[in-house]
Design an enzyme around this catalytic site. Structure first.
Site, PDB file in Angstrom:
ATOM      1  N   ALA A  89       0.822  -1.527  -0.380  1.00 30.31           N
ATOM      2  CA  ALA A  89       0.115  -0.170  -0.244  1.00 30.31           C
ATOM      3  C   ALA A  89       1.072   1.003  -0.323  1.00 30.31           C
ATOM      4  O   ALA A  89       1.805   1.384  -0.193  1.00 30.31           O
ATOM      5  CB  ALA A  89      -0.633   0.030   0.911  1.00 30.31           C
ATOM      6  N   GLU A 136       4.399  -4.683   7.539  1.00 30.78           N
ATOM      7  CA  GLU A 136       3.299  -3.523   8.140  1.00 30.78           C
ATOM      8  C   GLU A 136       3.223  -3.285   9.494  1.00 30.78           C
ATOM      9  O   GLU A 136       3.575  -2.262  10.748  1.00 30.78           O
ATOM     10  CB  GLU A 136       2.003  -3.939   7.691  1.00 30.78           C
ATOM     11  N   GLY A 145       0.939  -5.164   1.086  1.00 30.34           N
ATOM     12  CA  GLY A 145      -0.171  -4.920   0.243  1.00 30.34           C
ATOM     13  C   GLY A 145      -0.168  -5.526  -0.820  1.00 30.34           C
ATOM     14  O   GLY A 145      -0.596  -6.385  -1.692  1.00 30.34           O
ATOM     15  N   GLU A 197       0.029  -9.448  -0.387  1.00 28.39           N
ATOM     16  CA  GLU A 197      -1.184  -9.832  -0.415  1.00 28.39           C
ATOM     17  C   GLU A 197      -2.145 -10.214  -1.596  1.00 28.39           C
ATOM     18  O   GLU A 197      -2.732 -10.584  -1.785  1.00 28.39           O
ATOM     19  CB  GLU A 197      -2.059  -9.013   0.818  1.00 28.39           C
TER      20      GLU A 197
HETATM   21  N1  COA Z   1       4.656   3.725  -0.113  1.00 26.32           N
HETATM   22  C1  COA Z   1       4.817   4.258  -0.858  1.00 26.32           C
HETATM   23  N2  COA Z   1       6.257   4.826  -1.449  1.00 26.32           N
HETATM   24  C2  COA Z   1       6.880   3.640  -1.180  1.00 26.32           C
HETATM   25  C3  COA Z   1       6.678   2.690  -0.758  1.00 26.32           C
HETATM   26  C4  COA Z   1       5.277   2.389  -0.501  1.00 26.32           C
HETATM   27  N3  COA Z   1       5.267   0.868  -0.134  1.00 26.32           N
HETATM   28  N4  COA Z   1       7.830   1.357  -1.942  1.00 26.32           N
HETATM   29  C5  COA Z   1       8.602   2.756  -2.168  1.00 26.32           C
HETATM   30  N5  COA Z   1       8.274   3.424  -2.601  1.00 26.32           N
HETATM   31  C6  COA Z   1       8.572   4.815  -2.463  1.00 26.32           C
HETATM   32  C7  COA Z   1      10.309   5.361  -2.185  1.00 26.32           C
HETATM   33  O1  COA Z   1       9.364   6.189  -1.267  1.00 26.32           O
HETATM   34  C8  COA Z   1      10.966   5.772  -3.437  1.00 26.32           C
HETATM   35  O2  COA Z   1      10.672   6.593  -3.624  1.00 26.32           O
HETATM   36  P1  COA Z   1      11.239   8.885  -3.286  1.00 26.32           P
HETATM   37  O3  COA Z   1      12.032   7.886  -4.833  1.00 26.32           O
HETATM   38  O4  COA Z   1       9.983   8.796  -4.103  1.00 26.32           O
HETATM   39  O5  COA Z   1      12.252   8.368  -2.438  1.00 26.32           O
HETATM   40  C9  COA Z   1      11.194   5.004  -4.327  1.00 26.32           C
HETATM   41  O6  COA Z   1       9.506   4.012  -4.066  1.00 26.32           O
HETATM   42  C10 COA Z   1      11.645   4.086  -4.217  1.00 26.32           C
HETATM   43  O7  COA Z   1      12.168   2.927  -3.192  1.00 26.32           O
HETATM   44  P2  COA Z   1      13.000   3.169  -2.382  1.00 26.32           P
HETATM   45  O8  COA Z   1      12.875   3.155  -0.710  1.00 26.32           O
HETATM   46  O9  COA Z   1      14.305   4.188  -2.616  1.00 26.32           O
HETATM   47  O10 COA Z   1      14.305   1.684  -2.737  1.00 26.32           O
HETATM   48  P3  COA Z   1      14.944   1.019  -1.824  1.00 26.32           P
HETATM   49  O11 COA Z   1      15.523   0.255  -3.534  1.00 26.32           O
HETATM   50  O12 COA Z   1      16.146   1.895  -1.383  1.00 26.32           O
HETATM   51  O13 COA Z   1      14.526  -0.323  -1.033  1.00 26.32           O
HETATM   52  C11 COA Z   1      11.907  -1.192  -0.656  1.00 26.32           C
HETATM   53  C12 COA Z   1      12.940  -1.104  -2.209  1.00 26.32           C
HETATM   54  C13 COA Z   1      11.218  -1.909  -1.327  1.00 26.32           C
HETATM   55  C14 COA Z   1      12.892  -2.262   0.645  1.00 26.32           C
HETATM   56  C15 COA Z   1      11.344   0.251   0.090  1.00 26.32           C
HETATM   57  O14 COA Z   1      11.430   1.113  -0.611  1.00 26.32           O
HETATM   58  C16 COA Z   1      10.748  -0.463   1.635  1.00 26.32           C
HETATM   59  O15 COA Z   1      10.763  -0.825   2.233  1.00 26.32           O
HETATM   60  N6  COA Z   1       8.960   0.071   1.018  1.00 26.32           N
HETATM   61  C17 COA Z   1       8.454   0.439   1.694  1.00 26.32           C
HETATM   62  C18 COA Z   1       7.408  -1.340   2.181  1.00 26.32           C
HETATM   63  C19 COA Z   1       6.586  -1.617   2.453  1.00 26.32           C
HETATM   64  O16 COA Z   1       6.708  -1.352   4.022  1.00 26.32           O
HETATM   65  N7  COA Z   1       5.165  -2.400   2.180  1.00 26.32           N
HETATM   66  C20 COA Z   1       4.481  -1.904   2.934  1.00 26.32           C
HETATM   67  C21 COA Z   1       3.118  -1.187   3.543  1.00 26.32           C
HETATM   68  S1  COA Z   1       1.778  -1.124   4.175  1.00 26.32           S
END
Ligand code: COA
Length: 261
Positions: A67, A135, A112, A115
């Site tokens: 999400a 989460e 999500g 999921e």
């Molecule tokens: N919601 C919103 N934006 C997200 C996102 C999410 N779930 N997952 C990634 N993004 C965005 C980042 O904010 C970033 O945006 P920016 O370039 O404007 O800063 C872009 O996607 C790239 O992500 P980034 O974190 O820079 O990549 P990374 O390779 O360093 O890390 C992850 C990858 C997947 C480990 C990391 O993005 C992450 O932990 N995302 C969240 C995952 C999460 O918690 N999901 C469950 C949500 S309920």
């Protein structure tokens, strides 16, 4: 169709490929992306006459990173309920569609996103994929079906370990615990997903749909009721042109031609 955040292509044998297309945010499902997915699933999916739907992510790095955290952080309770209720509705439609679905998990499948993969019938992962439920790091838990579908697929213990820790796991570990069915080299994931879809698409579609219903619904029932459901469904399969064709083709030593009738 005119979607901004999803792409859809229909390939041979009635296999459809739906890509979540918001690579700049690792395909995170903000409202607009979730709406595009939902509109496709509600309005187009039932009319495309597909034998198999493959769901994947664009950009080569993520399936769906969950999400949208930025949007969620701004939501009030009512908005979060609407967002979550809608995700539930769409994931349920995928799960209960007569058309089988395959998640081609080609990168991060988190929250999500994991999921969404769980709402599909089968999951094939690239060896670079990372899966999990982060989460609890955000003060929530997998509430788009994850706490329920994960436990049913991998058992309470493994689901709790993943959900309570919020740690990501590799594709190999996901395979070991039954979260995915196959792991393949990253570069050939779509080819492999298409092969798997092609095998299913060659089979009698009403029989595959009936099996899906028997397994999905039956696993929620006590055994007596589930066996009753199985009988109802096998009787309805027996009464199809495809059943006649399948058995005739076997006896005539040729490939069957199924029409879904
Ligand atoms: N919601 C919103 N934006 C997200 C996102 C999410 N779930 N997952 C990634 N993004 C965005 C980042 O904010 C970033 O945006 P920016 O370039 O404007 O800063 C872009 O996607 C790239 O992500 P980034 O974190 O820079 O990549 P990374 O390779 O360093 O890390 C992850 C990858 C997947 C480990 C990391 O993005 C992450 O932990 N995302 C969240 C995952 C999460 O918690 N999901 C469950 C949500 S309920």
């Amino acid at each position: 169709m005119g979607y901004e955040f999803i792409e859809f292509e229909k390939e041979d044998k009635g296999v459809g490929i739906l890509s979540i297309n918001r690579p700049q945010a690792l395909n995170a499902l903000n409202w607009d992306t979730l709406k595009d997915l939902g509109n496709f699933i509600e309005n187009d999916f039932p009319n495309e006459n597909l034998r198999v739907l493959i769901i994947t992510g664009s950009g080569g790095k993520a399936f769906v990173a969950g999400a949208d955290i930025a949007q969620m952080s701004e939501m009030n309770d009512a908005q979060f309920k609407e967002y979550t209720n809608y995700a539930h509705k769409i994931y349920n439609l995928i799960e209960h569609s007569p058309c089988p679905s395959i998640a081609a998990v080609n990168g991060y499948a988190l929250g999500g996103g994991c999921e969404l993969a769980l709402a599909c019938d089968l999951r094939i992962a690239s060896e670079k994929a990372k899966l999990g439920f982060p989460e609890v790091k955000l003060g929530i838990f997998p509430g788009w079906g994850g706490s329920q579908r994960a436990t049913r697929i991998m058992g309470n213990g493994k689901a709790k370990e993943l959900i309570y820790t919020g740690e990501m796991i590799s594709a190999e570990e996901a395979l070991r615990i039954g979260l995915v069915e196959r792991v393949v080299p990253h570069d050939v994931i779509m080819e492999e997903a298409m092969k798997l879809a092609g095998l299913i698409a060659d089979r009698a579609p009403l029989a595959v749909s009936a099996a899906k219903k028997a397994i999905n619904k039956g696993s929620e029932m006590d055994l007596d009721k589930a066996l009753g459901l199985e009988k109802d469904l096998i009787f309805s399969c027996f009464d199809t042109d495809d059943r006649i064709e399948g058995m005739k083709a076997f006896l005539e030593k040729r490939d069957p031609e199924f029409e879904g009738k």
